[in-house]
Design a protein around this motif. Sequence first.
Motif, PDB file in Angstrom:
ATOM      1  N   VAL A 183      -9.099  16.871   0.130  1.00  0.00           N
ATOM      2  CA  VAL A 183      -8.271  17.994  -0.359  1.00  0.00           C
ATOM      3  C   VAL A 183      -6.797  17.606  -0.440  1.00  0.00           C
ATOM      4  O   VAL A 183      -5.974  18.369  -0.929  1.00  0.00           O
ATOM      5  CB  VAL A 183      -8.423  19.243   0.545  1.00  0.00           C
ATOM      6  CG1 VAL A 183      -9.872  19.701   0.570  1.00  0.00           C
ATOM      7  CG2 VAL A 183      -7.899  19.000   1.947  1.00  0.00           C
ATOM      8  N   TRP A 184      -6.475  16.425   0.050  1.00  0.00           N
ATOM      9  CA  TRP A 184      -5.063  16.041   0.116  1.00  0.00           C
ATOM     10  C   TRP A 184      -4.345  16.075  -1.234  1.00  0.00           C
ATOM     11  O   TRP A 184      -3.236  16.608  -1.330  1.00  0.00           O
ATOM     12  CB  TRP A 184      -4.903  14.672   0.774  1.00  0.00           C
ATOM     13  CG  TRP A 184      -3.452  14.277   0.828  1.00  0.00           C
ATOM     14  CD1 TRP A 184      -2.865  13.267   0.177  1.00  0.00           C
ATOM     15  CD2 TRP A 184      -2.426  14.973   1.522  1.00  0.00           C
ATOM     16  NE1 TRP A 184      -1.536  13.244   0.430  1.00  0.00           N
ATOM     17  CE2 TRP A 184      -1.221  14.295   1.258  1.00  0.00           C
ATOM     18  CE3 TRP A 184      -2.386  16.122   2.328  1.00  0.00           C
ATOM     19  CZ2 TRP A 184      -0.003  14.698   1.775  1.00  0.00           C
ATOM     20  CZ3 TRP A 184      -1.174  16.510   2.844  1.00  0.00           C
ATOM     21  CH2 TRP A 184      -0.006  15.810   2.585  1.00  0.00           C
ATOM     22  N   PRO A 185      -4.945  15.581  -2.327  1.00  0.00           N
ATOM     23  CA  PRO A 185      -4.219  15.611  -3.607  1.00  0.00           C
ATOM     24  C   PRO A 185      -3.746  17.021  -3.964  1.00  0.00           C
ATOM     25  O   PRO A 185      -2.604  17.190  -4.424  1.00  0.00           O
ATOM     26  CB  PRO A 185      -5.257  15.103  -4.614  1.00  0.00           C
ATOM     27  CG  PRO A 185      -6.166  14.252  -3.778  1.00  0.00           C
ATOM     28  CD  PRO A 185      -6.224  14.901  -2.445  1.00  0.00           C
ATOM     29  N   ASP A 186      -4.590  18.047  -3.715  1.00  0.00           N
ATOM     30  CA  ASP A 186      -4.181  19.424  -4.015  1.00  0.00           C
ATOM     31  C   ASP A 186      -3.012  19.830  -3.136  1.00  0.00           C
ATOM     32  O   ASP A 186      -2.022  20.403  -3.594  1.00  0.00           O
ATOM     33  CB  ASP A 186      -5.345  20.400  -3.760  1.00  0.00           C
ATOM     34  CG  ASP A 186      -6.478  20.153  -4.760  1.00  0.00           C
ATOM     35  OD1 ASP A 186      -6.189  19.537  -5.822  1.00  0.00           O
ATOM     36  OD2 ASP A 186      -7.626  20.527  -4.456  1.00  0.00           O
ATOM     37  N   LEU A 187      -3.156  19.512  -1.825  1.00  0.00           N
ATOM     38  CA  LEU A 187      -2.079  19.878  -0.901  1.00  0.00           C
ATOM     39  C   LEU A 187      -0.779  19.194  -1.291  1.00  0.00           C
ATOM     40  O   LEU A 187       0.301  19.788  -1.243  1.00  0.00           O
ATOM     41  CB  LEU A 187      -2.461  19.462   0.524  1.00  0.00           C
ATOM     42  CG  LEU A 187      -3.520  20.312   1.221  1.00  0.00           C
ATOM     43  CD1 LEU A 187      -3.930  19.663   2.540  1.00  0.00           C
ATOM     44  CD2 LEU A 187      -2.993  21.721   1.460  1.00  0.00           C
ATOM     45  N   GLU A 188      -0.908  17.944  -1.702  1.00  0.00           N
ATOM     46  CA  GLU A 188       0.287  17.170  -2.033  1.00  0.00           C
ATOM     47  C   GLU A 188       1.008  17.795  -3.230  1.00  0.00           C
ATOM     48  O   GLU A 188       2.235  17.917  -3.252  1.00  0.00           O
ATOM     49  CB  GLU A 188      -0.114  15.728  -2.345  1.00  0.00           C
ATOM     50  CG  GLU A 188       1.061  14.776  -2.332  1.00  0.00           C
ATOM     51  CD  GLU A 188       0.629  13.338  -2.561  1.00  0.00           C
ATOM     52  OE1 GLU A 188      -0.458  13.104  -3.151  1.00  0.00           O
ATOM     53  OE2 GLU A 188       1.377  12.447  -2.129  1.00  0.00           O
ATOM     54  N   LEU A 199       9.654  17.153   2.911  1.00  0.00           N
ATOM     55  CA  LEU A 199       8.194  17.300   2.906  1.00  0.00           C
ATOM     56  C   LEU A 199       7.542  16.278   1.985  1.00  0.00           C
ATOM     57  O   LEU A 199       6.498  15.700   2.291  1.00  0.00           O
ATOM     58  CB  LEU A 199       7.811  18.711   2.456  1.00  0.00           C
ATOM     59  CG  LEU A 199       7.905  19.798   3.533  1.00  0.00           C
ATOM     60  CD1 LEU A 199       7.433  21.130   2.963  1.00  0.00           C
ATOM     61  CD2 LEU A 199       7.071  19.422   4.740  1.00  0.00           C
ATOM     62  N   VAL A 200       8.188  16.030   0.831  1.00  0.00           N
ATOM     63  CA  VAL A 200       7.631  15.069  -0.121  1.00  0.00           C
ATOM     64  C   VAL A 200       7.602  13.674   0.497  1.00  0.00           C
ATOM     65  O   VAL A 200       6.620  12.928   0.389  1.00  0.00           O
ATOM     66  CB  VAL A 200       8.456  15.066  -1.440  1.00  0.00           C
ATOM     67  CG1 VAL A 200       8.012  13.908  -2.346  1.00  0.00           C
ATOM     68  CG2 VAL A 200       8.285  16.396  -2.175  1.00  0.00           C
ATOM     69  N   ALA A 201       8.702  13.353   1.217  1.00  0.00           N
ATOM     70  CA  ALA A 201       8.771  12.029   1.849  1.00  0.00           C
ATOM     71  C   ALA A 201       7.665  11.882   2.896  1.00  0.00           C
ATOM     72  O   ALA A 201       6.987  10.854   2.969  1.00  0.00           O
ATOM     73  CB  ALA A 201      10.140  11.827   2.490  1.00  0.00           C
ATOM     74  N   ILE A 202       7.483  12.950   3.704  1.00  0.00           N
ATOM     75  CA  ILE A 202       6.444  12.871   4.752  1.00  0.00           C
ATOM     76  C   ILE A 202       5.062  12.771   4.117  1.00  0.00           C
ATOM     77  O   ILE A 202       4.197  12.005   4.539  1.00  0.00           O
ATOM     78  CB  ILE A 202       6.506  14.117   5.681  1.00  0.00           C
ATOM     79  CG1 ILE A 202       7.819  14.109   6.474  1.00  0.00           C
ATOM     80  CG2 ILE A 202       5.308  14.136   6.633  1.00  0.00           C
ATOM     81  CD1 ILE A 202       8.031  15.355   7.308  1.00  0.00           C
ATOM     82  N   SER A 203       4.888  13.564   3.041  1.00  0.00           N
ATOM     83  CA  SER A 203       3.537  13.615   2.470  1.00  0.00           C
ATOM     84  C   SER A 203       3.127  12.270   1.885  1.00  0.00           C
ATOM     85  O   SER A 203       1.938  11.968   1.795  1.00  0.00           O
ATOM     86  CB  SER A 203       3.421  14.733   1.428  1.00  0.00           C
ATOM     87  OG  SER A 203       4.285  14.459   0.356  1.00  0.00           O
ATOM     88  N   ALA A 204       4.120  11.442   1.544  1.00  0.00           N
ATOM     89  CA  ALA A 204       3.766  10.110   1.021  1.00  0.00           C
ATOM     90  C   ALA A 204       3.059   9.273   2.081  1.00  0.00           C
ATOM     91  O   ALA A 204       2.281   8.376   1.774  1.00  0.00           O
ATOM     92  CB  ALA A 204       5.032   9.403   0.538  1.00  0.00           C
ATOM     93  N   GLU A 205       3.339   9.585   3.356  1.00  0.00           N
ATOM     94  CA  GLU A 205       2.739   8.805   4.459  1.00  0.00           C
ATOM     95  C   GLU A 205       1.323   9.260   4.803  1.00  0.00           C
ATOM     96  O   GLU A 205       0.567   8.532   5.445  1.00  0.00           O
ATOM     97  CB  GLU A 205       3.575   8.976   5.749  1.00  0.00           C
ATOM     98  CG  GLU A 205       5.057   8.722   5.603  1.00  0.00           C
ATOM     99  CD  GLU A 205       5.374   7.253   5.663  1.00  0.00           C
ATOM    100  OE1 GLU A 205       4.545   6.493   6.200  1.00  0.00           O
ATOM    101  OE2 GLU A 205       6.440   6.863   5.138  1.00  0.00           O
ATOM    102  N   VAL A 206       1.005  10.492   4.389  1.00  0.00           N
ATOM    103  CA  VAL A 206      -0.230  11.090   4.902  1.00  0.00           C
ATOM    104  C   VAL A 206      -1.505  10.301   4.565  1.00  0.00           C
ATOM    105  O   VAL A 206      -2.352  10.085   5.448  1.00  0.00           O
ATOM    106  CB  VAL A 206      -0.326  12.573   4.450  1.00  0.00           C
ATOM    107  CG1 VAL A 206      -1.706  13.150   4.753  1.00  0.00           C
ATOM    108  CG2 VAL A 206       0.749  13.379   5.161  1.00  0.00           C
TER     109      VAL A 206
END
Length: 388
Positions: A183-188, A199-206
């Motif tokens: 589901v990560w692509p949707d969340l991203e 948030l965008v910077a953190i989400s790149a690490e997820v």
Amino acid sequence: MHALVVDDDPTTRTQLRALLGSWGYDVLEAGDAAQAESALARRDAPLLMIVDWVMPETNGVELLRRARSLPEASPLYVIMVSGKHESAAAAYALESGADDFVSKPLDPVALRARVGVGARMLAKSEALQRYAEEMSRLAEARAAEILHADRLATLGQLAAGVAHEINNPTTFIAGNAELLERVWPDLERALAQAGDARLVAISAEVPAMLAAVRGGAERVRRIVADLKSYARKGSSDPRERELANVNESVERAARLLGSRFKHDVRLELDLGDISACRIDPPTFEQALVNLLNNACDAVQGVAGATVAVRSRQRDDGIEVVVEDNGAGIPDAVMREIWNPFFTTKPPGKGTGLGLCISQRIIAEHGGALRASNRREGGARFVISGVGS
Ligand SMILES: Nc1ncnc2c1ncn2[C@@H]1O[C@H](COP(=O)(O)OP(=O)(O)OP(=O)(O)O)[C@@H](O)[C@H]1O
Ligand SMILES: [Mg+2]
């Protein structure tokens, strides 16, 4: 054999030296107790002593008492010689520690027979001593085996319990990490729309984090599977096993590790003509995979890194040899390799269960797994006696 003649009378000493010499003994002489004691303290101490009872200063009985009380007294057969003829004297000498008693004048024929008895007694006591040493060595070895088996049994019970407890939570972790990845692509996308740069910077690490979680869970799962296979009681009845070809197992195990052999490590297979035998292929292959993995680890970074596997039909069953040209196994490590959880690999790399499990698997196949170092360098693991 050395014989010691102790007498203050030189004529008697000369007579005894001549007699004993002619019966094949190396004769040492002592004119008094002090000389006798230093002869008895020699490294190749005499085993037979013919000693005169009556001597000036220390007499024969006293000398005997001292010789018998030496802490590491070696076997010593003592014939006491005396001018006394009464049976009370003989009894006293024997009670004082003499093995035999003869009266003067010496009768060479009788003396020869009695020296012969002494030689027989010494031979028997030496045989007994050797037997006792062998027994105590065997007892020590057996005690070490029992201790090892006991430790393994305790580990087995512990492992079964731990494996059971860890299995479920690990499945949750792996399952949820997988779900999150999906589901990560949707969340991203949703996070990107919020327009918050942090948030965008953190989400790149997820994605990397989730992959690490899944990798970790997979590793835990593998260790648990190992522990479980260790704890399980193998089918000990060979008749329940299928007839299989060990060579095919070797090939399958090698295929499983294909990626490790692709690049720097050369795999040499030399599979002999062997008969089918009753094995449990999955566990047998697990043992082979462990050995091959260890060999691959050992040759990391070695020029001309090679792992060789050889199978042969022997009189006592099938033999499989796994060799590598790594650094070999130092003595101190060799003593420990079969112990559960012993590893020289960095944390997270080895669990130290591989060899312990493999040895048990091979034992369940009626065979033995042994390790040694090759003269040319590198380690050699030999599975023998399988299917016999
Ligand atoms: N072919 C080899 N050459 C040199 N050392 C070896 C070899 N095979 C085993 N060893 C030594 O024996 C140790 C124990 O091996 P074992 O397979 O039991 O555990 P491990 O490989 O460390 O971990 P794992 O549980 O992942 O197999 C190794 O850490 C290594 O030090
Ligand atoms: Mg290993």
